[in-house]
Design a protein around this motif. Structure first.
Motif, PDB file in Angstrom:
ATOM      1  N   GLY A   9     -20.015  17.954  55.835  1.00 39.69           N
ATOM      2  CA  GLY A   9     -21.076  16.973  56.013  1.00 39.69           C
ATOM      3  C   GLY A   9     -21.244  16.582  57.473  1.00 39.69           C
ATOM      4  O   GLY A   9     -22.368  16.364  57.944  1.00 39.69           O
ATOM      5  N   LEU A  10     -20.126  16.502  58.216  1.00 38.80           N
ATOM      6  CA  LEU A  10     -20.215  16.189  59.640  1.00 38.80           C
ATOM      7  C   LEU A  10     -20.929  17.309  60.388  1.00 38.80           C
ATOM      8  O   LEU A  10     -21.741  17.049  61.289  1.00 38.80           O
ATOM      9  CB  LEU A  10     -18.810  15.975  60.202  1.00 38.80           C
ATOM     10  CG  LEU A  10     -18.716  15.635  61.693  1.00 38.80           C
ATOM     11  CD1 LEU A  10     -19.394  14.304  61.990  1.00 38.80           C
ATOM     12  CD2 LEU A  10     -17.259  15.604  62.149  1.00 38.80           C
ATOM     13  N   MET A  11     -20.640  18.549  60.025  1.00 40.72           N
ATOM     14  CA  MET A  11     -21.335  19.672  60.654  1.00 40.72           C
ATOM     15  C   MET A  11     -22.845  19.580  60.435  1.00 40.72           C
ATOM     16  O   MET A  11     -23.642  19.752  61.369  1.00 40.72           O
ATOM     17  CB  MET A  11     -20.803  20.994  60.089  1.00 40.72           C
ATOM     18  CG  MET A  11     -19.383  21.330  60.485  1.00 40.72           C
ATOM     19  SD  MET A  11     -18.737  22.762  59.575  1.00 40.72           S
ATOM     20  CE  MET A  11     -20.047  23.941  59.797  1.00 40.72           C
ATOM     21  N   ALA A  12     -23.247  19.301  59.196  1.00 44.53           N
ATOM     22  CA  ALA A  12     -24.674  19.233  58.887  1.00 44.53           C
ATOM     23  C   ALA A  12     -25.340  18.052  59.587  1.00 44.53           C
ATOM     24  O   ALA A  12     -26.473  18.166  60.079  1.00 44.53           O
ATOM     25  CB  ALA A  12     -24.861  19.126  57.378  1.00 44.53           C
ATOM     26  N   HIS A  32     -30.596   6.429  55.674  1.00 45.80           N
ATOM     27  CA  HIS A  32     -31.610   7.358  56.181  1.00 45.80           C
ATOM     28  C   HIS A  32     -30.963   8.633  56.716  1.00 45.80           C
ATOM     29  O   HIS A  32     -31.433   9.749  56.446  1.00 45.80           O
ATOM     30  CB  HIS A  32     -32.421   6.669  57.281  1.00 45.80           C
ATOM     31  CG  HIS A  32     -33.539   7.519  57.794  1.00 45.80           C
ATOM     32  ND1 HIS A  32     -33.994   7.442  59.097  1.00 45.80           N
ATOM     33  CD2 HIS A  32     -34.295   8.489  57.196  1.00 45.80           C
ATOM     34  CE1 HIS A  32     -34.985   8.301  59.264  1.00 45.80           C
ATOM     35  NE2 HIS A  32     -35.184   8.953  58.141  1.00 45.80           N
ATOM     36  N   PHE A  33     -29.872   8.501  57.465  1.00 43.14           N
ATOM     37  CA  PHE A  33     -29.180   9.670  57.992  1.00 43.14           C
ATOM     38  C   PHE A  33     -28.566  10.507  56.865  1.00 43.14           C
ATOM     39  O   PHE A  33     -28.494  11.736  56.961  1.00 43.14           O
ATOM     40  CB  PHE A  33     -28.097   9.234  58.979  1.00 43.14           C
ATOM     41  CG  PHE A  33     -28.602   8.988  60.372  1.00 43.14           C
ATOM     42  CD1 PHE A  33     -29.793   8.300  60.590  1.00 43.14           C
ATOM     43  CD2 PHE A  33     -27.906   9.425  61.473  1.00 43.14           C
ATOM     44  CE1 PHE A  33     -30.273   8.060  61.867  1.00 43.14           C
ATOM     45  CE2 PHE A  33     -28.370   9.203  62.765  1.00 43.14           C
ATOM     46  CZ  PHE A  33     -29.556   8.525  62.957  1.00 43.14           C
ATOM     47  N   LYS A  34     -28.122   9.859  55.799  1.00 41.84           N
ATOM     48  CA  LYS A  34     -27.588  10.597  54.659  1.00 41.84           C
ATOM     49  C   LYS A  34     -28.690  11.420  53.985  1.00 41.84           C
ATOM     50  O   LYS A  34     -28.473  12.593  53.617  1.00 41.84           O
ATOM     51  CB  LYS A  34     -26.970   9.623  53.645  1.00 41.84           C
ATOM     52  CG  LYS A  34     -25.582   9.118  54.005  1.00 41.84           C
ATOM     53  CD  LYS A  34     -25.123   8.078  53.013  1.00 41.84           C
ATOM     54  CE  LYS A  34     -23.652   7.738  53.189  1.00 41.84           C
ATOM     55  NZ  LYS A  34     -22.770   8.811  52.703  1.00 41.84           N
ATOM     56  N   PHE A  35     -29.857  10.843  53.806  1.00 40.84           N
ATOM     57  CA  PHE A  35     -30.969  11.585  53.202  1.00 40.84           C
ATOM     58  C   PHE A  35     -31.378  12.769  54.078  1.00 40.84           C
ATOM     59  O   PHE A  35     -31.653  13.864  53.566  1.00 40.84           O
ATOM     60  CB  PHE A  35     -32.161  10.651  52.982  1.00 40.84           C
ATOM     61  CG  PHE A  35     -31.982   9.702  51.835  1.00 40.84           C
ATOM     62  CD1 PHE A  35     -31.113   9.986  50.806  1.00 40.84           C
ATOM     63  CD2 PHE A  35     -32.690   8.502  51.783  1.00 40.84           C
ATOM     64  CE1 PHE A  35     -30.951   9.113  49.736  1.00 40.84           C
ATOM     65  CE2 PHE A  35     -32.532   7.624  50.724  1.00 40.84           C
ATOM     66  CZ  PHE A  35     -31.660   7.932  49.699  1.00 40.84           C
ATOM     67  N   LEU A  36     -31.405  12.561  55.384  1.00 40.03           N
ATOM     68  CA  LEU A  36     -31.761  13.653  56.276  1.00 40.03           C
ATOM     69  C   LEU A  36     -30.718  14.773  56.225  1.00 40.03           C
ATOM     70  O   LEU A  36     -31.070  15.960  56.194  1.00 40.03           O
ATOM     71  CB  LEU A  36     -31.896  13.129  57.708  1.00 40.03           C
ATOM     72  CG  LEU A  36     -33.084  12.210  57.998  1.00 40.03           C
ATOM     73  CD1 LEU A  36     -32.985  11.650  59.414  1.00 40.03           C
ATOM     74  CD2 LEU A  36     -34.402  12.948  57.816  1.00 40.03           C
ATOM     75  N   THR A  37     -29.436  14.402  56.209  1.00 42.47           N
ATOM     76  CA  THR A  37     -28.383  15.417  56.159  1.00 42.47           C
ATOM     77  C   THR A  37     -28.413  16.181  54.845  1.00 42.47           C
ATOM     78  O   THR A  37     -28.270  17.419  54.826  1.00 42.47           O
ATOM     79  CB  THR A  37     -27.015  14.751  56.359  1.00 42.47           C
ATOM     80  OG1 THR A  37     -27.009  14.016  57.578  1.00 42.47           O
ATOM     81  CG2 THR A  37     -25.906  15.780  56.390  1.00 42.47           C
ATOM     82  N   SER A  38     -28.602  15.489  53.745  1.00 48.28           N
ATOM     83  CA  SER A  38     -28.676  16.151  52.441  1.00 48.28           C
ATOM     84  C   SER A  38     -29.854  17.113  52.381  1.00 48.28           C
ATOM     85  O   SER A  38     -29.726  18.250  51.911  1.00 48.28           O
ATOM     86  CB  SER A  38     -28.772  15.101  51.333  1.00 48.28           C
ATOM     87  OG  SER A  38     -28.927  15.720  50.076  1.00 48.28           O
ATOM     88  N   SER A  39     -31.001  16.679  52.867  1.00 49.82           N
ATOM     89  CA  SER A  39     -32.175  17.553  52.856  1.00 49.82           C
ATOM     90  C   SER A  39     -31.975  18.750  53.778  1.00 49.82           C
ATOM     91  O   SER A  39     -32.408  19.876  53.468  1.00 49.82           O
ATOM     92  CB  SER A  39     -33.413  16.761  53.289  1.00 49.82           C
ATOM     93  OG  SER A  39     -33.618  15.642  52.440  1.00 49.82           O
TER      94      SER A  39
END
Length: 474
Positions: free
Chosen positions: A267-270, A224-231
């Motif tokens: 990715g960590l920044m986002a 879920h956190f990966k999808f939020l970060t990508s979006s």
């Protein structure tokens, strides 16, 4: 080495050829040094002829001329290698002294930095290095800080904010059926945090650790956190494109969305911009590496409010990450983890002593006469006592009869050398005797006083003369 360059087609890459020559020269020097150490005699003159430099260069050429398929196979094996990981996904809190022990024999830079780290940051929490340690560390730390606030309103606001990000994922092209199952696990954990008894004990994060050590729950939250970060990155490409060498969309599809891909700095920044900073939290990353200095380098992520956001307060809760090359753990500052308090001692004051519930044991029944030499000390008959008989029985206590002192002057009576005086080191109140003229002044002086004054002992005892004064003399 000219032939090897022609075969590999490296003539068009001068820089690569120069680099290879440097590597060859370094290897040749190292081989010569080892040969000198191995074949050298005590006097310094070699006893054997060392291998020629041409032979070493020829061996390196054979290695470079290996088929390309062999290197491709080695690369595939390295990429598909899965280490044998053991331990929980999220470990328990440990002392930072363990880092000093772990790096005691490592590079001196690691030794200096770990020694300087533990006094200020005495605890850390290990995260399993399965390729998702960075994502899992940030996700666990986010929920941990939410619980430690103990504020139900703040937790409810974050629930509503994360729920509103569903529209962001749909704007980035994700359909609800793709992310909704993973999002439900996140919302379930938020609801559990915001309810009793968890919210009533904000320092007890065992419930969060239990959820994150469940692979299904932990992996769902990470996805879920990966999808939020990508979006988040896809809808704000202008913030992250300058840090990438490819389009943001391609980067997200290759490095953010797939499971098991370790998080990179961008990715960590986002992830921090999307999940942590809007919750009024700050993030500090401690880089434990071989860089110069005696302490770890710290980079702080905080919202400065430049783009209309809410600035992060200076005293905001901080999520601290310990970064070692390729791995993330969570580190805690002194005060982040409550230290164990000593057990409380309850003291009750009695207004009166309770009545004695047992009969006193006679003194004579405890101490028996010492057996004679012809008796077996182990065969002593037990007496009428509640105590177990001993082989070293003592005789009964017999107090000595009271004996009067040979003389007693006023000075001696009032001094601590008098055993009957209360300030005496050997105070014995049982030998106290009332003062008499004989004991105070001696026989001759008392007799002369009686003859001259015509008084008697009765006059002295009846209080005619003070006890501390002598009768008048004629």
């Amino acid at each position: 080495m000219e032939g090897s360059s022609d075969i590999n087609g490296v003539n068009d890459f001068d820089e690569l050829d120069t680099w290879r020559q440097q590597v060859e020269l370094r290897d040749i020097k190292a081989q010569q040094q080892l040969t000198k150490q191995h074949y050298g005699s005590p006097t310094g003159s070699p006893t054997h002829t060392p291998p020629a430099a041409e032979d070493v260069k020829a061996s390196l050429a054979v290695l470079e001329m290996a088929p390309t398929s062999d290197f491709a196979e080695m690369e595939k094996l390295s990429r598909d290698y899965q280490p044998d990981l053991q331990g929980p996904l999220v470990g328990a809190v440990k002392s930072s002294k363990a880092l000093e022990v772990e790096y005691a024999g490592a590079d001196p830079a690691f030794v200096r930095k770990t020694v300087a780290l533990s006094p200020k940051y005495p605890f850390y929490r290990t995260i399993l290095g399965d390729g998702n340690c960075g994502w899992r560390a940030v996700a666990f730390g986010f929920f941990e800080l939410l619980l430690k606030t103990g504020d139900t309103n703040h937790v409810g606001m974050q629930y509503a904010r994360i729920a509103s990000l569903n529209g962001l994922m749909e704007l980035a092209g994700l359909q609800p059926y793709i992310y909704e199952d993973f999002a439900d696990v996140t919302f379930e954990l938020l609801s559990a945090i915001n309810s009793s008894p968890t919210i009533d004990t904000p320092w007890d994060v065992s419930m969060i650790a239990e959820r994150f050590n469940n692979p299904e729950v932990s992996n769902a939250i990470i996805t879920h956190f990966k999808f939020l970060t990508s979006s988040w990155m896809k809808t704000r490409p202008e913030y992250y494109q300058p840090f990438l060498d490819r389009p943001v969309k391609d980067f997200c599809e290759a490095q953010i969305e797939p499971y098991g891909i370790e998080i990179e700095h961008v990715g960590l920044m986002a992830l921090i911009d999307c999940m942590v900073l809007p919750a009024a939290f700050a993030v500090e990353v401690f880089y434990l590496d071989r860089s110069a200095g005696d302490e770890v380098n710290v980079h702080r992520f905080a919202d400065l409010g430049a783009d209309g956001g809410i600035p992060t307060p200076p005293d905001a809760p901080v999520l601290r990450l310990l970064y070692r090359p390729g791995h993330y753990d969570i580190i805690y500052k002194k005060g982040d983890i409550p230290e164990a308090s000593p057990p409380s001692i309850q003291v009750s004051f009695l207004s009166s002593l309770p009545e004695q519930t047992f009969a006193p044991t006679p003194l004579g029944s405890i101490f028996h006469q010492i057996p004679s030499s012809n008796m077996d000390p182990f065969s002593t008959e037990p007496g009428p006592s509640n105590f177990r008989p001993s082989m070293f029985n003592l005789p009964a206590f017999q107090p000595s009869p009271l004996q009067s002192l040979p003389f007693q002057t006023t000075t001696f009576r009032n001094s601590p050398f008098n055993p009957s005086h209360f300030q005496s080191e050997h105070f014995q109140p049982e030998i106290y005797q009332p003062p008499t003229p004989t004991s105070l002044g001696g026989s001759k002086r008392s007799s002369s006083a009686e003859k001259s004054s015509g008084g008697s002992l009765n006059e002295w005892d009846n209080g005619q003369y003070p006890k501390d004064e002598h009768p008048p003399y004629s």
